[in-house]
Design a protein around this motif. Structure first.
Motif, mmCIF file in Angstrom:
data_model
loop_
_atom_site.group_PDB
_atom_site.id
_atom_site.type_symbol
_atom_site.label_atom_id
_atom_site.label_comp_id
_atom_site.label_asym_id
_atom_site.label_seq_id
_atom_site.Cartn_x
_atom_site.Cartn_y
_atom_site.Cartn_z
ATOM 1 N N PHE A 208 -44.462 19.706 5.838
ATOM 2 C CA PHE A 208 -43.632 18.580 6.073
ATOM 3 C C PHE A 208 -42.144 19.356 5.550
ATOM 4 O O PHE A 208 -41.187 18.779 5.889
ATOM 5 C CB PHE A 208 -43.850 17.525 4.733
ATOM 6 N N VAL A 209 -42.229 20.307 4.892
ATOM 7 C CA VAL A 209 -41.203 21.364 4.637
ATOM 8 C C VAL A 209 -40.633 21.698 6.091
ATOM 9 O O VAL A 209 -39.353 21.620 6.461
ATOM 10 C CB VAL A 209 -41.402 22.330 3.801
ATOM 11 N N GLU A 210 -41.409 21.905 6.938
ATOM 12 C CA GLU A 210 -41.207 22.809 7.950
ATOM 13 C C GLU A 210 -40.863 22.010 9.199
ATOM 14 O O GLU A 210 -40.306 22.050 10.333
ATOM 15 C CB GLU A 210 -42.229 23.661 8.682
ATOM 16 N N GLY A 211 -41.089 20.630 9.001
ATOM 17 C CA GLY A 211 -41.245 19.681 10.374
ATOM 18 C C GLY A 211 -42.376 19.849 11.410
ATOM 19 O O GLY A 211 -41.751 19.437 12.527
ATOM 20 N N ARG A 212 -43.435 20.443 10.790
ATOM 21 C CA ARG A 212 -44.230 20.678 12.015
ATOM 22 C C ARG A 212 -45.431 19.522 11.672
ATOM 23 O O ARG A 212 -46.612 19.736 11.251
ATOM 24 C CB ARG A 212 -45.105 21.973 11.521
ATOM 25 N N PHE A 213 -45.153 18.421 12.399
ATOM 26 C CA PHE A 213 -45.784 17.235 11.744
ATOM 27 C C PHE A 213 -46.874 17.066 13.020
ATOM 28 O O PHE A 213 -46.790 17.697 14.037
ATOM 29 C CB PHE A 213 -45.091 15.785 11.989
#
Lengths: 414, 1004
Positions: A398-403
């Protein structure tokens, strides 16, 4: 542990069933465990089971606020499938599905896995393209699925109205090896096997605090006193945020009600599971004969295990349209559970900011089908610090945007 | 045998005989009979078979609590399984049949199970059928499924001809239950002036009091009921409804009621059921109480009935369940049954009372009529197979040694009464254990709470644990007044009064005899329908299924269609005994709606078939329909997919439309496009936050293509924004996006930027929108006349108001096809007129309408993205090469920060490219490009996927767009796409613009 079998039943029948042992032992908590799992639902119990079975870690306690299997494990519509779109999802759900195939034998407890097949209906051109994409992805992921025509759908489900008028069936994604299982039995079977390995299943005991020293977990406080541990797994769907708060971190989840209902039992008329996402509903027939029906989540956040009736209406309307013969059947019972929903509709199986604390949550509406795979991966994560099954499901995504967004493939609860 | 008595029966009309059929046999009944009373009158005690052991089952109760008498009703499209005979009113011509047997009710091969019952204890299926694995799917499970299931499934092609409807009502007070408690509560609330709805699930008012009661206010109960009804009917603030059940209580006083309008008269015009959604400020549950069975061996044999039911059939319907009735009880109330039988001229060989109690008036009355009362006694077992033939009597204190056999054909049992607390409990009302009555009653200090934290449910009468008539009336009046007070009305009047009959205390007996052996316990039924016995609950406790929920699920106790109305308390008392815990500590399972099953048809309501969902029609819908359209559902809209001409396949039609639009002139119905007016001094600022582009600098009269992202940075919608004036923008969204983008805007305005001066209005349906596309587009507009549409007057990306052929229009010079294109917005009311005009005048220019598929192909030929194809909720604008639309001047916009996260800025992302198959074929939808090897989970590595793929009739080959790892850097490279059949198709990475790369055609 005495084995269950037809022979054992005959033996016990001869002595009026006085000889059956407790399925799981009732023991007082010890002062310390290597691993404590909070939450004796399917996921928690499976995690404990595979800690013992795969890693020889058996000094384990599973602590449960209420009765084991009493959360979403005992409230869901028991659908098992692995025809997910994204690679990490397909991996963990397919692992779960394949473990389900042999789970009765593995646990010596008949969990009634019924690989009757699951159809996901396509009723718009957009859905057709979406499922064809899933079929392509599944072929590369080693998940056996197949695109089938409307006439094949009708052959598998004679009670379906495939001709509309509003949303004619354009085909379906068919997973022949998907199906259902007896949800309570999954929890009970794991609990019995865990107990047999010497693990303690401690029911009616609520965790009230998570103790830490120097950023590392040291144990928990419970309504039955303090219990120490080296590692702690939080597996408490519906209340994950509450437990995370005790450990001092926050979770990117919301808790919302999800409802289901059953009809009165009738003789077998539908042998497969059908999911209809355009009209929003899904249905299977239980071995008791009840039509088991589910739909989408309520739109408000809540902890009450009941929902709004208009969701039931919407779901029943969708299914009466898809299966007109339902109209004169009657709804026997409706109920609700609370599901943890993440931003990308995929679960969290992760280390946490607290050393030694691991969390498994966020399964949303689809956790039951994942239980064995989730337990398998979670046990590996706790024992070894990582697992290929769980690596992509970390909190850091969620921090990296790697959904890992599955809403592309399933816009409805499942 | 059971038969019709000489006595009249208060609810049947002996002057009107009707006929019905049961299992094909024609039988007689009277108007007012229930199916159960009519069957008993025809000596049909055996009515079905149980779920697990296929034991013979007879009528046991007289109301909603009936677990046994479930029948198939009707036939053909009106067939209904699992109907409760006790709540089914007989009408002339009714057809019923028994369930769950093969080949017949009398002889059922499934009954073999009862002889195997010792090998089929609770949860047996968890312990066997484990090996060998394949047998579960192919042998065991199909067998179990077939033997379970109760009612027949309706035929696959059943189409229910009946209709159903919803009804919405708001009221001060909803009173559920039309017995004397409900009537009294209604009098109290009604006299106070509150708005009241009073509903009763049966056809008759007054409930049990007319059967059991003596006098109210000094007059016979029936007369009092008549008077009470008269008074209620005279009040304008009271609505009375019979055949309407309170089905479920939900949050904030939302109550579901289920009215059965035609079930009692058979197939007829008008709705069959009406589902009431009542919003009540206060809910009074006057739902009465249900008698409990007793647990003794053979208590499931047909002829063993609730004591109250036995007298109900005699008094209400003039039907005797049998000639010789043995009453077995732990309380005084059951003595009323003995009296009723004697009054009907029937024989009562004995009353078996587990208590050793001094005589009370009721006992005295029975004794004085010569009935033998056996105190401290119990039933050791009931004799008989498909019908009771007698009972063996033993001492309750012992282990069941038989002292005496008594011949009888009915056993009337009473284990006391339990208040109906279902509706109280649905929404969180808590219960308290009443020691004296041995039942759970509502705890008034823990009532269900409404939105404001105040209680909104009140229990009254027997439902509140008051079991004597006088107390019931007093309590009901008080509670009716309390409800009135809570809604601000002023209580008036006095409660009706009745004399209480002095009764000896009940003796809670959960098993008889007390020391029963396993053999006896394994014949004591708790749940008649699901075949759960005392021994099963004990086994569950022994095996550690100690939670009442575990016991329920392990044994299936209370999970049958009656939801444990008869079995729950008895079952959990046995569990408590086994765990050596007090009953309240064991607790109950959760009560869930509905109170009794309600039809799916009623829940679905009016919405089925064509009106299953609202159908949204564009203004040109009828024109399309008349011109051979093939529709595509898009949300609630229908959009033309293509317009096949005679002999054409859909594919042919699409190809023709695509070519014609590029070469001549196409007309597209674009009315479904979302149109949102965003207006106010802060409109520009607001749109700058919503769109990635700068919108505040847009000049009035001009258009700009914009992108909208979610907070997580993902592309969610796109469309052309036109500035109407300084304060006003018109935002076009995708067809699917109109409603949720509107909601998205409102959410931000209402929760974050509530102080910004902006209004949003969704005007999607106010305008028809027509795209006039192709090299001859200008020609056709000019032929209509009215406004200047030249390049100079209306340049690309401009808009202007004017008229065409006398119709006021707004024309946008925008293009989603790469052709010369005008999108014309027109008042919805005149849109079809303009469409027809364009179509007529367009004939000279070769006009053809085109549908959504041609639209998709035209845009794909130009490399234009489509929301939902190139995007799927995981794609950011940067992936699609749309950097140009991301304003670098703005400090912030939704998604900007999210797009700075590490994964979003990863140099190795899948990016948009064109794909050209080597052999010219079309890549299948959704195919993936394979990479090298497998990942840690053994899945084949992939490096891209197709997002749009079509046959281009203009280019005469397959074209595709896709997202490929570092795609734009790999132009010309060849990729392998795997098909699901295992074969592959090879494609080169190319520029996504396939047609008119220089873009000369649109800007002319």
């Amino acid at each position: 542990m005495k084995k269950y079998s037809a022979f054992a039943i005959a033996r016990e029948a001869a002595r009026y069933h006085q000889g059956w042992e407790r399925a799981w032992a009732k023991r007082a908590p010890k002062a310390k465990y290597d691993v404590i799992i909070v939450g004796a639902g399917g996921h928690g119990l499976a995690t404990a089971y595979y800690l013992g079975k795969n890693f020889g870690i058996t000094n384990v306690a599973v602590i449960e606020k209420g009765w084991l299997g009493g959360g979403n494990t005992g409230r869901n519509t028991t659908i098992i499938r692995s025809n997910y779109l994204q690679d990490p999802s397909a991996a963990i759900y397919e692992k779960a599905r394949s473990l389900y195939e042999n789970l009765s034998q593995d646990l010596n407890y008949n969990i009634m896995f019924s690989p009757r097949g699951v159809i996901m209906l396509a009723q718009t051109h957009h859905e057709v393209r979406g499922y064809q994409r899933t079929a392509h992805a599944n072929a590369l992921q080693g998940v056996k699925t197949e695109w089938i025509s409307p006439s094949q759908v009708k052959k598998l489900v004679p009670i379906m109205n495939i001709e509309g008028p509003r949303y004619p069936v354009l085909g379906g994604l068919w997973q022949a090896r998907g199906g259902t299982a007896r949800h309570d039995a999954v929890a009970w079977g794991y609990a019995r096997a865990c107990s047999d390995m010497g693990m303690d299943i401690i029911q009616q005991t609520e965790v009230t605090a998570i103790k830490r020293e120097g950023g590392k977990v040291t144990g928990v406080s419970t309504t039955r006193g303090d219990i120490a541990c080296d590692k702690l797994g939080i597996v408490v769907a519906g209340h994950s945020g509450v437990l995370a708060d005790m450990a001092g971190f926050r979770l990117p989840i919301e808790s919302v009600p999800l409802q289901a209902l059953v009809s009165e039992p009738i003789k077998p008329c539908m042998d497969v599971v059908v999911m209809a996402n355009t009209v929003h509903g899904y249905m299977s027939q239980s071995d008791k004969g009840e039509m088991v029906i589910g739909g989408g989540t309520d739109s408000h956040n809540a902890y009450t295990q009941r929902g709004s009736f208009h969701h039931i209406e919407e779901t029943v309307r969708a299914l009466c349209e898809t299966f007109p013969m339902l109209s004169r059947l009657k709804m026997l019972r409706q109920w609700g559970g609370i599901v943890d929903v993440t931003g990308d509709r995929s679960p969290i199986l992760s280390k946490t900011p607290v050393d030694g604390v691991f969390i498994n949550c966020g399964w949303g509406t689809g956790g039951f089908k994942a239980i064995p795979g989730s337990g398998w991966g979670m046990a590996e994560l706790i024992a070894k610090g990582h697992s290929p099954l769980t690596d992509e499901f970390g909190l850091d995504r969620f921090v990296e945007g790697r959904f890992i967004d599955e809403s592309v493939a399933a816009g409805v609860a499942h | 045998m059971s038969t019709r008595l000489q006595t009249k029966g208060r609810l049947v009309n002996r002057d009107r005989q009707i006929s019905f059929s049961f299992n094909g046999k024609r039988l007689k009944a009277y108007e007012g009979d229930t199916l159960a009373s009519a069957l008993l009158a025809n000596d049909q005690m055996l009515v079905g078979r149980s779920f697990k052991y296929h034991r013979p089952r007879g009528v046991v109760a007289s109301g909603a609590e009936e677990p046994n008498a479930l029948v198939n009703l009707g036939e053909g499209h009106r067939f209904e399984p699992n109907a409760r005979a006790t709540t089914t009113e007989v009408f002339d011509g009714l057809k019923a049949g028994s369930q769950n047997h093969f080949p017949s009710l009398e002889f059922d091969v499934g009954a073999i199970n009862q002889h195997l019952s010792r090998f089929l204890p609770a949860g047996f299926y968890y312990k066997m059928f484990i090996h060998p694995r394949p047998l579960w799917k192919h042998v065991y499970e199909p067998f179990i499924r077939q033997s379970a299931g109760l009612g027949k499934a309706p035929d696959a092609e059943t189409r229910d001809p009946d209709t159903y409807e919803y009804f919405h009502a708001h009221t001060d007070v909803l009173i559920i239950g039309g017995g004397v408690a409900g009537l009294t509560a209604a009098l109290a609330a009604g006299r106070a002036g509150a708005q009241v709805i009073l509903c009763e699930q049966t056809a008759d008012w007054g409930g049990r009091a007319a059967v059991d009661g003596d006098e109210i206010d000094g007059m016979p109960v029936e007369e009092w009921i008549k008077n009470a009804l008269q008074e209620l009917e005279s009040m304008k603030n009271i609505t009375l409804r019979t055949r309407m059940m309170g089905a479920g209580v939900y949050d904030h006083g939302y109550v579901l009621c289920y009215e059965r309008l035609t079930d009692h008269i058979g197939p007829s015009e008008g709705p069959r059921h009406r589902l009431w959604k009542v919003r009540a400020k206060q809910v009074v549950t006057a739902t009465g109480a249900i008698e409990r069975p007793l647990s003794f061996a053979g208590n499931d044999i047909p002829g063993v009935m609730l004591a109250s039911a036995v007298r109900d059939y005699a008094i209400n319907y003039g039907v005797s369940a049998g000639d010789r009735t043995v009453v077995v009880t732990n309380n005084d109330d059951a003595y009323r049954t003995a009296i009723a039988m004697l009054d009907a001229g029937l024989s009562v060989p004995a009353v078996i009372d587990v208590r050793a109690t001094p005589d009370t008036p009721l006992i005295e009355r029975v004794k004085s009529r010569g009935v033998r009362v056996m105190q401290g006694m119990a039933i050791a077992k009931v004799k008989g197979g498909k019908r009771v033939t007698g009972v063996s009597v033993c001492s309750q204190a012992g282990e069941g040694a038989v002292l005496e056999d008594i011949a009888c054909d009915v056993v009337a049992m009473s284990g006391g009464w339990s208040p109906v607390v279902h509706l109280w409990s649905h929404c969180g009302g808590k219960l308290t254990w009443d020691e004296a009555g041995a039942f759970f009653r509502p705890d008034p200090t823990r009532a269900p709470l409404s939105f404001d934290g105040t209680p909104f449910v009140i229990a009254a009468g027997s439902a509140n644990g008051e079991m004597d008539e006088g107390a019931v009336l007093a309590d009901a009046y008080t509670m009716g007044q309390e409800a009135a007070k809570r809604v601000g009305a002023t209580p008036k009047g006095a409660a009706p009064t009745a004399k209480d009959t002095a009764q000896a205390p009940l003796l809670p007996v959960w098993m008889m005899p007390q020391g029963a052996s396993y053999k006896l316990r394994s014949k004591m039924w708790l749940d008649y329908q699901n075949d759960v016995k005392v021994s099963d609950v004990q086994l569950a406790a022994q095996e550690g299924y100690e939670s009442v929920e575990h016991t329920k699920r392990y044994t299936t106790l209370g999970m049958a269609t009656d939801q444990g109305k008869l079995s729950n308390i008895n079952g959990l008392a046995i569990l408590a005994q086994e765990l050596n815990a007090p009953i309240p500590q064991v607790g109950t399972t959760t009560f869930r709606p509905p109170y009794t099953p309600i039809s799916m048809g009623a829940i679905a309501g009016e919405a089925k078939g064509e009106i299953f969902q609202p159908l949204r029609r564009t203004p040109m819908h009828d024109w399309h329909e008349a011109h051979g359209v093939y529709w595509e559902p898009v949300g609630h809209w229908r959009r033309p997919y293509c317009y096949p001409q005679s002999g054409e396949s859909h594919e042919d039609a699409v190809n023709r439309e695509v070519v014609n639009t590029r070469e001549n002139l196409g007309l597209l119905d674009a009315s479904t496009l979302g149109k949102l007016i965003v207006k106010g001094p802060d409109a520009g600022k607001f749109l700058d936050m919503l769109y990635t582009n700068m919108m505040s600098t847009l000049k009035p009269g001009r258009c700009r293509y914009g992108l909208m992202c979610s907070e997580n940075g993902f592309l969610m919608d796109d469309g052309v924004v036109a500035r109407i004036d300084d304060d006003t923008f018109l935002c076009h969204t995708t067809s699917g996006g109109a409603d949720h983008i509107h909601a998205h805007m409102e959410e931000w305005l209402q929760t974050e930027w509530w102080d910004w001066q902006v209004h949003v209005a969704n005007v999607t349906e106010q305008y028809g929108q027509i795209a006039v596309v192709g090299p001859k587009a200008r020609d056709v507009l000019q032929s209509l006349g009215g406004m200047d549409v030249s390049k100079e007057a209306l340049s690309f990306m401009g808009w202007a108001d004017g008229t065409l052929g006398g119709i006021p229009v707004r024309i946008f010079r925008i293009s989603f096809s790469g052709e010369l294109s005008y999108e014309i917005a027109v008042d919805a009311g005149r849109a079809q007129e303009l469409w027809e005009l364009l179509h007529a005048n367009g004939q000279q220019f070769g006009v053809m309408p085109y549908g959504t598929e041609a639209l998709h192909i035209l845009r794909a030929e130009k490399g234009f993205i489509m929301i939902g194809d190139e995007t799927d909720g995981t794609v950011i604008p940067q992936d699609l090469g749309l950097h140009w639309a991301l304003s670098k001047k703005k400090a912030d916009y939704l998604g900007k920060r999210a797009q700075q996260r590490t994964h979003m800025t990863d140099p190795d992302r899948w990016l948009l490219v064109g794909l050209e198959t080597v052999d010219g074929s079309v890549i299948p939808d959704g195919a993936y490009a394979t990479g090298e090897g497998t990942n840690a989970n053994g899945q084949k590595v992939v490096q891209g996927r197709v997002t749009s793929t079509y046959y281009s009739a203009n280019l005469k080959r397959g074209i595709a767009m896709g997202l490929v790892l570092n795609g734009p850097d790999r132009m010309g490279e060849q990729l392998t796409f795997l098909k699901t059949d295992g074969t592959a198709v090879h494609a080169r990475i190319v520029d996504p613009v396939f047609y008119d790369k220089e873009g000369v055609k649109q800007d002319v």
